[in-house]
Design a protein around this motif. Structure first.
Motif, PDB file in Angstrom:
ATOM      1  N   UNK A  51       0.857  -1.186   0.000  1.00  0.00           N
ATOM      2  CA  UNK A  51       0.000   0.000   0.000  1.00  0.00           C
ATOM      3  C   UNK A  51       0.889   1.231   0.000  1.00  0.00           C
ATOM      4  N   UNK A  52       0.604   2.178  -0.857  1.00  0.00           N
ATOM      5  CA  UNK A  52       1.398   3.403  -0.913  1.00  0.00           C
ATOM      6  C   UNK A  52       1.180   4.222   0.357  1.00  0.00           C
ATOM      7  N   UNK A  53       2.292   4.721   0.899  1.00  0.00           N
ATOM      8  CA  UNK A  53       2.215   5.589   2.067  1.00  0.00           C
ATOM      9  C   UNK A  53       1.231   6.729   1.797  1.00  0.00           C
ATOM     10  N   UNK A  54       0.398   7.034   2.774  1.00  0.00           N
ATOM     11  CA  UNK A  54      -0.511   8.186   2.801  1.00  0.00           C
ATOM     12  C   UNK A  54      -1.684   8.090   1.821  1.00  0.00           C
ATOM     13  N   UNK A  55      -1.802   7.030   1.065  1.00  0.00           N
ATOM     14  CA  UNK A  55      -2.959   6.875   0.178  1.00  0.00           C
ATOM     15  C   UNK A  55      -4.144   6.336   0.973  1.00  0.00           C
ATOM     16  N   UNK A  56      -5.302   6.824   0.717  1.00  0.00           N
ATOM     17  CA  UNK A  56      -6.570   6.347   1.268  1.00  0.00           C
ATOM     18  C   UNK A  56      -6.784   6.658   2.744  1.00  0.00           C
ATOM     19  N   UNK A  57      -5.909   7.397   3.391  1.00  0.00           N
ATOM     20  CA  UNK A  57      -6.133   7.864   4.753  1.00  0.00           C
ATOM     21  C   UNK A  57      -6.087   6.834   5.860  1.00  0.00           C
ATOM     22  N   UNK A  58      -5.448   5.686   5.648  1.00  0.00           N
ATOM     23  CA  UNK A  58      -5.333   4.699   6.723  1.00  0.00           C
ATOM     24  C   UNK A  58      -4.451   5.266   7.840  1.00  0.00           C
ATOM     25  N   UNK A  59      -4.907   5.258   9.081  1.00  0.00           N
ATOM     26  CA  UNK A  59      -4.194   5.970  10.158  1.00  0.00           C
ATOM     27  C   UNK A  59      -2.773   5.491  10.424  1.00  0.00           C
ATOM     28  N   UNK A  60      -2.458   4.225  10.201  1.00  0.00           N
ATOM     29  CA  UNK A  60      -1.097   3.752  10.464  1.00  0.00           C
ATOM     30  C   UNK A  60      -0.187   3.854   9.238  1.00  0.00           C
ATOM     31  N   UNK A  61      -0.721   4.414   8.157  1.00  0.00           N
ATOM     32  CA  UNK A  61       0.068   4.514   6.933  1.00  0.00           C
ATOM     33  C   UNK A  61       0.127   5.949   6.413  1.00  0.00           C
ATOM     34  N   UNK A  62       0.097   6.908   7.316  1.00  0.00           N
ATOM     35  CA  UNK A  62       0.054   8.306   6.890  1.00  0.00           C
ATOM     36  C   UNK A  62       1.416   8.987   6.877  1.00  0.00           C
ATOM     37  N   UNK A  63       2.370   8.499   7.656  1.00  0.00           N
ATOM     38  CA  UNK A  63       3.647   9.194   7.793  1.00  0.00           C
ATOM     39  C   UNK A  63       4.797   8.347   7.249  1.00  0.00           C
ATOM     40  N   UNK A  64       5.236   8.602   6.025  1.00  0.00           N
ATOM     41  CA  UNK A  64       6.316   7.807   5.451  1.00  0.00           C
ATOM     42  C   UNK A  64       7.676   8.043   6.113  1.00  0.00           C
ATOM     43  N   UNK A  65       7.751   8.987   7.047  1.00  0.00           N
ATOM     44  CA  UNK A  65       9.020   9.254   7.721  1.00  0.00           C
ATOM     45  C   UNK A  65       9.277   8.294   8.885  1.00  0.00           C
ATOM     46  N   UNK A  66       8.260   7.556   9.323  1.00  0.00           N
ATOM     47  CA  UNK A  66       8.475   6.593  10.407  1.00  0.00           C
ATOM     48  C   UNK A  66       9.343   5.448   9.885  1.00  0.00           C
ATOM     49  N   UNK A  67      10.002   4.768  10.784  1.00  0.00           N
ATOM     50  CA  UNK A  67      10.836   3.645  10.391  1.00  0.00           C
ATOM     51  C   UNK A  67       9.937   2.470  10.013  1.00  0.00           C
TER      52      UNK A  67
END
Length: 124
Positions: A51-67
């Protein structure tokens, strides 16, 4: 039946899809720039979803800067272990552990990093 279908966030879905397809011999069942389903070609079992980071607003996939993958190991059991190792070398992946016998399982295993830094272990 209960079967997990793991979804990981990645920077480039198509690049990661190609990487996992080459390493594991899995096939695309969705395709596209924001979401991918990878499946075992023998029985169509889902192997991994991307899943692409920040696509579709999923709360655990919004910040691509996390490890990516903190606390997560993507663990794959394959029937063609040597072939997977050869493919890992062709991918020029960062190898964390070369092939060895895991003292706990007694199985052959190697571990590497995927294009997003996820820890991937492959065993026979």
């Amino acid at each position: 039946m209960i079967r997990p279908e793991i979804i990981i966030a990645v920077k480039d879905v198509e690049k990661s899809s190609a990487w996992y397809q080459q390493l594991l011999g899995c096939e695309s069942r969705h395709g596209g720039g924001t979401f991918e389903i990878l499946a075992d070609p023998e029985d169509d079992t889902v192997v991994l979803c991307l899943h692409k980071w920040a696509a579709h607003g999923h709360p655990t996939m919004t910040d691509p800067k996390v490890t990516p993958g903190n606390g997560l190991i993507l663990f794959f059991r394959v029937t063609a272990f040597e072939e997977a190792w050869d493919k890992a070398q062709q991918l020029k992946a960062i190898v964390e552990e070369p092939p060895h016998v895991n003292a706990n399982s007694g199985r052959n295993e190697f571990s590497l990093r995927d294009p997003d830094g996820y820890y991937v272990s492959v065993t026979d």
